[in-house]
Design a protein around this motif. Structure first.
Motif, PDB file in Angstrom:
ATOM      1  N   GLU A 181       6.805  -8.614   5.461  1.00  7.11           N
ATOM      2  CA  GLU A 181       5.792  -7.161   5.657  1.00  7.11           C
ATOM      3  C   GLU A 181       6.643  -5.958   5.891  1.00  7.11           C
ATOM      4  OE1 GLU A 181       2.181  -5.604   8.280  1.00  7.11           O
ATOM      5  OE2 GLU A 181       2.359  -7.799   7.887  1.00  7.11           O
ATOM      6  N   VAL A 182       6.394  -4.943   5.237  1.00  4.87           N
ATOM      7  CA  VAL A 182       6.931  -3.808   5.695  1.00  4.87           C
ATOM      8  C   VAL A 182       5.816  -2.789   5.909  1.00  4.87           C
ATOM      9  CG1 VAL A 182       8.351  -1.639   4.986  1.00  4.87           C
ATOM     10  CG2 VAL A 182       8.969  -4.020   4.193  1.00  4.87           C
ATOM     11  N   ASP A 183       5.594  -2.218   7.118  1.00  2.00           N
ATOM     12  CA  ASP A 183       4.575  -1.323   7.525  1.00  2.00           C
ATOM     13  C   ASP A 183       4.810   0.061   7.575  1.00  2.00           C
ATOM     14  OD1 ASP A 183       1.949  -0.507   8.137  1.00  2.00           O
ATOM     15  OD2 ASP A 183       1.730  -1.513   9.949  1.00  2.00           O
ATOM     16  N   ALA A 214      -2.634   4.873   5.565  1.00  2.00           N
ATOM     17  CA  ALA A 214      -2.362   3.423   5.254  1.00  2.00           C
ATOM     18  C   ALA A 214      -0.948   3.516   4.078  1.00  2.00           C
ATOM     19  CB  ALA A 214      -3.334   2.619   4.528  1.00  2.00           C
ATOM     20  N   MET A 215       0.093   2.645   4.295  1.00  2.00           N
ATOM     21  CA  MET A 215       1.134   2.106   3.518  1.00  2.00           C
ATOM     22  C   MET A 215       1.708   1.056   3.869  1.00  2.00           C
ATOM     23  SD  MET A 215       4.313   4.706   2.329  1.00  2.00           S
ATOM     24  CE  MET A 215       5.051   4.139   0.901  1.00  2.00           C
ATOM     25  N   ARG A 216       1.543   0.045   3.166  1.00  2.00           N
ATOM     26  CA  ARG A 216       1.835  -1.196   3.498  1.00  2.00           C
ATOM     27  C   ARG A 216       2.405  -2.203   2.575  1.00  2.00           C
ATOM     28  NH1 ARG A 216      -2.174  -2.342   6.109  1.00  2.00           N
ATOM     29  NH2 ARG A 216      -1.469  -1.900   8.265  1.00  2.00           N
ATOM     30  N   LEU A 217       3.408  -2.970   2.617  1.00  2.00           N
ATOM     31  CA  LEU A 217       3.730  -3.909   1.631  1.00  2.00           C
ATOM     32  C   LEU A 217       4.187  -5.198   2.334  1.00  2.00           C
ATOM     33  CD1 LEU A 217       5.072  -4.597  -1.212  1.00  2.00           C
ATOM     34  CD2 LEU A 217       7.295  -4.048  -0.368  1.00  2.00           C
ATOM     35  N   ALA A 272       0.966  -4.232  -2.572  1.00  2.00           N
ATOM     36  CA  ALA A 272       1.425  -2.927  -2.123  1.00  2.00           C
ATOM     37  C   ALA A 272      -0.123  -2.257  -1.751  1.00  2.00           C
ATOM     38  CB  ALA A 272       2.178  -2.042  -2.803  1.00  2.00           C
ATOM     39  N   ASN A 273      -0.272  -1.322  -0.486  1.00  2.00           N
ATOM     40  CA  ASN A 273      -1.245  -0.819  -0.177  1.00  2.00           C
ATOM     41  C   ASN A 273      -0.799   0.753  -0.059  1.00  2.00           C
ATOM     42  OD1 ASN A 273      -3.738   0.730   0.215  1.00  2.00           O
ATOM     43  ND2 ASN A 273      -4.110  -0.547   2.177  1.00  2.00           N
ATOM     44  N   LEU A 274      -1.115   1.734  -0.983  1.00  2.00           N
ATOM     45  CA  LEU A 274      -0.645   3.102  -1.071  1.00  2.00           C
ATOM     46  C   LEU A 274      -1.785   4.050  -0.836  1.00  2.00           C
ATOM     47  CD1 LEU A 274       2.193   2.990  -3.512  1.00  2.00           C
ATOM     48  CD2 LEU A 274       2.356   2.447  -1.181  1.00  2.00           C
ATOM     49  N   ALA A 275      -2.858   3.539  -0.321  1.00  2.00           N
ATOM     50  CA  ALA A 275      -3.964   4.637  -0.109  1.00  2.00           C
ATOM     51  C   ALA A 275      -3.752   5.825   0.503  1.00  2.00           C
ATOM     52  CB  ALA A 275      -5.161   3.804   0.611  1.00  2.00           C
ATOM     53  N   ASP A 291      -3.278   0.881  -5.357  1.00  2.00           N
ATOM     54  CA  ASP A 291      -2.652  -0.293  -4.822  1.00  2.00           C
ATOM     55  C   ASP A 291      -2.299  -1.111  -5.913  1.00  2.00           C
ATOM     56  OD1 ASP A 291      -5.133  -2.379  -5.514  1.00  2.00           O
ATOM     57  OD2 ASP A 291      -6.031  -0.933  -4.548  1.00  2.00           O
ATOM     58  N   ALA A 292      -1.268  -2.274  -5.601  1.00  2.00           N
ATOM     59  CA  ALA A 292      -0.908  -2.954  -6.859  1.00  2.00           C
ATOM     60  C   ALA A 292      -0.562  -4.324  -6.064  1.00  2.00           C
ATOM     61  CB  ALA A 292       0.508  -2.286  -7.367  1.00  2.00           C
ATOM     62  N   ALA A 293      -0.830  -5.478  -7.085  1.00  3.12           N
ATOM     63  CA  ALA A 293      -0.558  -6.857  -6.850  1.00  3.12           C
ATOM     64  C   ALA A 293       0.184  -7.365  -7.924  1.00  3.12           C
ATOM     65  CB  ALA A 293      -2.110  -7.625  -6.640  1.00  3.12           C
ATOM     66  N   VAL A 294       1.124  -8.247  -7.712  1.00  5.30           N
ATOM     67  CA  VAL A 294       1.900  -8.853  -8.758  1.00  5.30           C
ATOM     68  C   VAL A 294       2.308 -10.337  -8.173  1.00  5.30           C
ATOM     69  CG1 VAL A 294       3.197  -6.683  -9.130  1.00  5.30           C
ATOM     70  CG2 VAL A 294       4.139  -8.058  -7.776  1.00  5.30           C
ATOM     71  N   ALA A 295       2.477 -11.163  -9.058  1.00  7.42           N
ATOM     72  CA  ALA A 295       2.863 -12.506  -8.818  1.00  7.42           C
ATOM     73  C   ALA A 295       3.864 -12.886 -10.114  1.00  7.42           C
ATOM     74  CB  ALA A 295       1.827 -13.275  -8.735  1.00  7.42           C
TER      75      ALA A 295
END
Length: 900
Positions: free
Chosen positions: A408-410, A429-432, A452-455, A474-478
């Motif tokens: 986690e990078v906050d 908010a900015m968190r990965l 990733a939340n870049l709101a 925001d983005a979600a990858v797998a």
């Protein structure tokens, strides 16, 4: 007598041998002199470039049993204002085995010894605060020539298999530091400097040893670098590195470092070893980092309150990247108040069931703004871009049966100001977060998923996305990640991107291979979305101009920036809103090879019809004038009024268009397209009307006024019907769309025929004829004239397409013909049957009008043909000019390749 003659041959052979020995001795004696003379001549040339005298004491050579060269007393002298030479070398000794060199014609080079003895380098800090080394660097930079054209990428690497060096060394070297900036000169030195390499050849491991006495009487710095067996290129792949430093006081070196660093004090102690293994490109085997490096009491000018910075790296780390094992028995990195600590073990990450044993890697007090109080140059480097504590954490997660690592990078507490990209306030908010699990069932690729939340980020400074703080991003990858021998592969099996009110989903792959200019990036993208509102997503053009002051970003001058890219992109979007246009059911397949973008497939619904653009292509050249494109578009059932209104202030016409657009050019601005756009548009307009002008009314009003009796013009509103089906063809050259043949249509009031064209700025240049029907003339004259044939009137259509004007209207021939028709009719009423000869004489005027109209029509057609010929000639001239320019560019490149 015979015996006496036979005994003479030993003397003859002896004489020949003596002559040869004497000759060789003379050649060797002169060879040294010749080499010394040539070396001094070259030294004089370099002296001019460096601005420093270069002197060579003596050169001696040896040809047997080995080829050797001894160079003595070489010096690079002092420049103006300096009192010590830059560098001195007591002796340079090179020995090469003679027989292998001769037998192989120079291919087998066996260097027995290459040694530099007594090297002394004087680094002088001058009264103005600069050093002699800085002055030399500035002089060389001012003389630097533009970079030559790079050799072709397929040039094979140099094979040095025939080179072997038994020993290469620098012994008894010294680097003196002399401070002349103060009232009293100070001197210190790195002395007793020894560097040695042995047995350097293909297939053998390499070991380089360095030892020196750094500001001390005895050697206190020891560095050893070992590499794996050397390849034919002799480019090493490091395997091991060891560093030992015994409490070196760094403070005396401060004045000789660049003033921007501001270093004042500190000590260095180190006892650290690294088994690099597979951690570096080309390496193999496990990795281990063991020992500590301590730089303590580091002080820098301008530090708040004179704060001292301690930097400590203490490690006992083992890793096997091939197996996916990592053990942090001890990992501690401290720099001032901040630090990163790690512990625990991870096993079998490349397997399907990894295990995590107490693994934890966390940061504390990682605030760049605070660190800049200890190291002020960091403040300038950051430029106010970041302030606030960065949170970093990597820990074990999951169940006993399915363990993983979670990172986690906050950046929520951080304030960001990245010019021309983004900004963020502290607390936004900015968190990965990312999760790394074991390898997939096949292929050994690690599985990952990330969010990733870049709101809280403001993307508007980048002048692309119109995303303000608080709006959704925001983005979600797998997917999977797999390192390769010369790069990596990433496969994203699930990708979701939420931007404002829109959502995109899909898959992606990427692979990197090679290095430098030979690196290739291969990627694929397959995205879908129910709806994209590009007008909401993208920054409005007027706001971009306001933020940039109307200045466009200068284009890149790097012609190779897209080299190595290989892409395959597919898109399916239900609806798109862009530039107030509504597109539907978009299906696109686009490929990329270097800077060439090729549209393999593109279909979309727009303005009630459909568009197919398969085969369209564009190059992304470094400059706009180097971006050729070719557009191939098929249009079916597009409503012209809505389509043209996107490019004009108001509606121009109605009707539906069916046809083909096939154009090519270079650039994208109106000025560039005016010079380069070529092609054709062919098709038809069904049930069309020209808005803003009633051509029949525009003709009959002045005609009615020109008649010598009362008449009434026809008015049907500012609309000209174009009939049920109007076929046309347009040829585009030099910024003008020219009709390839006249367009003709009829309506009850009369038939119309036009030639000419329209410029890319929308200005009309059409010439034609309106043939007023007999019924129209009868209505116009209130029944006074009843002609049996149509009466022509010539005119021009000019002005903007959205506000056309009738000019060049000549109604006199038509008015004369109508007047004669009326007079002939009156004669018939008065004379009865006897009026026929008089009527024929009078109504001959109608034939005259037709002849005059025909004459003007022919003149207009001739003018159109001449204009078309002129455009053809201009286009051919431009093509010839472009061809010559390309040939000249090719010649220049060939000259660069062959050096001529």
């Amino acid at each position: 007598m015979e015996a006496r003659k036979k005994r003479r041959w030993p003397y003859v052979l002896g004489g020949i041998f003596a002559v040869l020995v004497l000759g060789v001795a003379i050649v060797l004696w002169r060879l040294d002199a010749i080499l010394l003379q040539q070396a001094r001549a070259q030294a004089a040339t370099f002296s001019q470039q460096l601005g420093r005298p270069i002197q060579i004491g003596d050169i001696s050579t040896k040809l047997f049993p080995h080829i050797g060269v001894d160079v003595e007393n070489v010096s690079v002298g002092a420049a103006e204002g300096e009192d010590l030479p830059l560098a001195e070398v007591k002796a340079l000794d090179v020995r090469v085995a003679a027989m292998p060199l001769l037998r192989s014609s120079g291919k087998d080079i066996q260097v027995l010894n290459a040694e530099v003895t007594g090297l002394t380098v004087n680094v002088i800090r001058l009264p103005d605060g600069t050093t002699n080394v800085q002055r030399l660097q500035e002089r060389l930079a001012s003389q630097q020539k533009p970079e030559e054209e790079a050799p072709p990428e397929n040039t094979p690497p140099t094979d040095l298999s025939g080179v072997r060096v038994d020993r290469a060394a620098l012994t008894d070297g010294t680097i003196r530091f002399v401070d002349r900036s103060g009232a009293k000169a100070q001197e210190l030195a790195v002395s007793d400097l020894d560097i040695e390499v042995k047995d350097l050849r293909v297939g053998q491991p390499l070991e380089v040893k360095l030892a020196a006495a750094v500001l001390a009487q005895k050697q206190n710095l020891f560095v050893t670098l070992s590499a794996s067996p050397l390849p034919p290129t002799l480019v090493p792949t490091p395997e091991r590195l060891s560093l030992k430093a015994e409490a070196i006081d760094l403070a005396p070196l401060g004045p000789f470092l660049p003033p921007s660093v501001g270093f004042q004090a500190g000590t260095l102690t180190a006892d650290w070893k690294a088994e690099l293994g597979a951690a570096i490109p080309g390496g193999k085997g496990p990795t281990r980092l063991e020992g500590a490096i301590r730089a303590l009491g580091l002080k820098f000018a301008g530090a708040e309150g004179g704060k001292a910075l301690d930097v400590v790296l203490d490690t006992d780390v083992k890793a096997d990247l091939a197996a996916g094992d990592l053990a942090l028995d001890r990992f501690k990195l401290d720099f001032g108040p901040a630090g990163i600590d790690g512990k625990g073990r991870v096993k079998g990450m490349h397997g399907s069931t990894p295990s995590v044993e107490g693994f934890e890697l966390t940061s504390h007090d990682l605030d760049p703004a605070v660190l800049s109080d200890y190291y002020p140059p960091l403040k300038k480097m950051l430029g106010g871009m970041i302030a606030g504590p960065v949170g970093l954490s990597v820990k074990g997660s999951g169940t006993q049966e399915a363990q993983a690592l979670e990172a986690e990078v906050d950046l929520t507490p951080v304030r960001l100001r990245i010019p021309a990209q983004l900004s963020k306030e502290a607390g936004a908010a900015m968190r990965l977060t990312a999760r790394l699990a074991g390898a997939a069932a096949s292929g050994g690729a690690l599985r990952f998923d990330a969010k990733a939340n870049l709101a809280g980020v403001d993307m508007r400074p980048g002048l692309v996305l119109n995303k303000a703080p608080g709006q959704r991003l925001d983005a979600a990858v797998a997917g999977t990640y797999q390192p390769t021998q010369d790069g990596m592969k990433v496969n994203v099996s699930q990708l979701t991107l939420n931007v404002l009110a829109d959502t995109l989903t899909g898959t992606a792959t990427a692979a990197l291979a090679g290095q430098g200019k030979k690196q290739t990036t291969t990627f694929a993208l397959d995205m879908k979305s129910p709806r994209i509102d590009a007008d909401a997503l993208l920054m409005p053009e007027e706001e971009v101009l306001a933020r940039t002051g109307g200045k466009e970003e200068p284009p890149s001058d790097d012609a190779t920036r897209f080299n190595g890219y290989r892409g395959d992109m597919k898109f399916q979007v239900g609806a798109v809103r862009y530039s107030q246009m509504d597109l539907s059911n978009i299906v696109a397949h686009v490929t990329m090879v270097d800077d060439l973008i090729q549209v393999e497939k593109l279909t979309t619904g727009i303005y009630g019809g459909s568009v197919v653009a398969d085969g369209t292509s564009i190059r992304l050249g470094p400059l706009p004038e180097q971006r050729p494109f070719e557009a191939k578009v098929k249009v079916q059932g597009v409503e012209m009024g809505s389509a043209l209104s996107a490019f004009t202030p108001k509606k121009v016409m109605t009707g539906t268009f069916n046809g083909n657009v096939d154009v090519k050019g270079v650039g994208y601005t109106p000025g560039q397209l005016k010079q380069t756009l070529l092609g054709a548009i062919n098709g038809n307009v069904a049930n069309g009307s020209l808005l803003g002008l009633d051509i029949i009314s525009s003709v009959t009003e002045p005609l009615a006024k020109a008649l010598p009796f009362a008449a009434k013009a026809l008015r049907s509103g500012d609309v000209t019907s174009l009939g049920e089906n109007l076929p046309f063809g347009v040829e585009i050259k030099n910024g003008v769309a020219q009709l390839d043949k006249p367009i003709t249509w009829s309506r009850p009031e009369g038939a119309m025929n036009f030639t000419g064209g329209i410029r890319l700025d929308g200005e009309l240049d059409l010439s034609g004829t309106v043939n007023l029907a007999p019924q129209t003339i009868q209505t116009l004259t209130l029944g006074k004239a009843k002609p049996t044939e149509a009466i022509p009137v010539t005119l021009n259509l000019t002005g903007p397409a959205w506000s056309p004007k009738v000019t060049g209207l000549d109604v006199k021939p038509a008015a004369t013909a109508i007047a004669k028709q009326v007079v002939g009719g009156l004669a018939g009423q008065l004379l009865g049957d006897k009026a026929k000869p008089v009527q024929d004489l009078i109504t001959g005027g109608g034939q005259a009008a037709r002849e005059e109209a025909e004459r003007q029509k022919q003149a207009l057609e001739q003018k159109a043909a001449e204009e078309k010929a002129r455009l053809d000639a201009a286009a051919r001239a431009k093509q010839e000019e472009a061809k010559k320019k390309a040939e000249e560019e090719a010649k220049k490149r060939l000259r660069g390749v062959f050096g001529k």
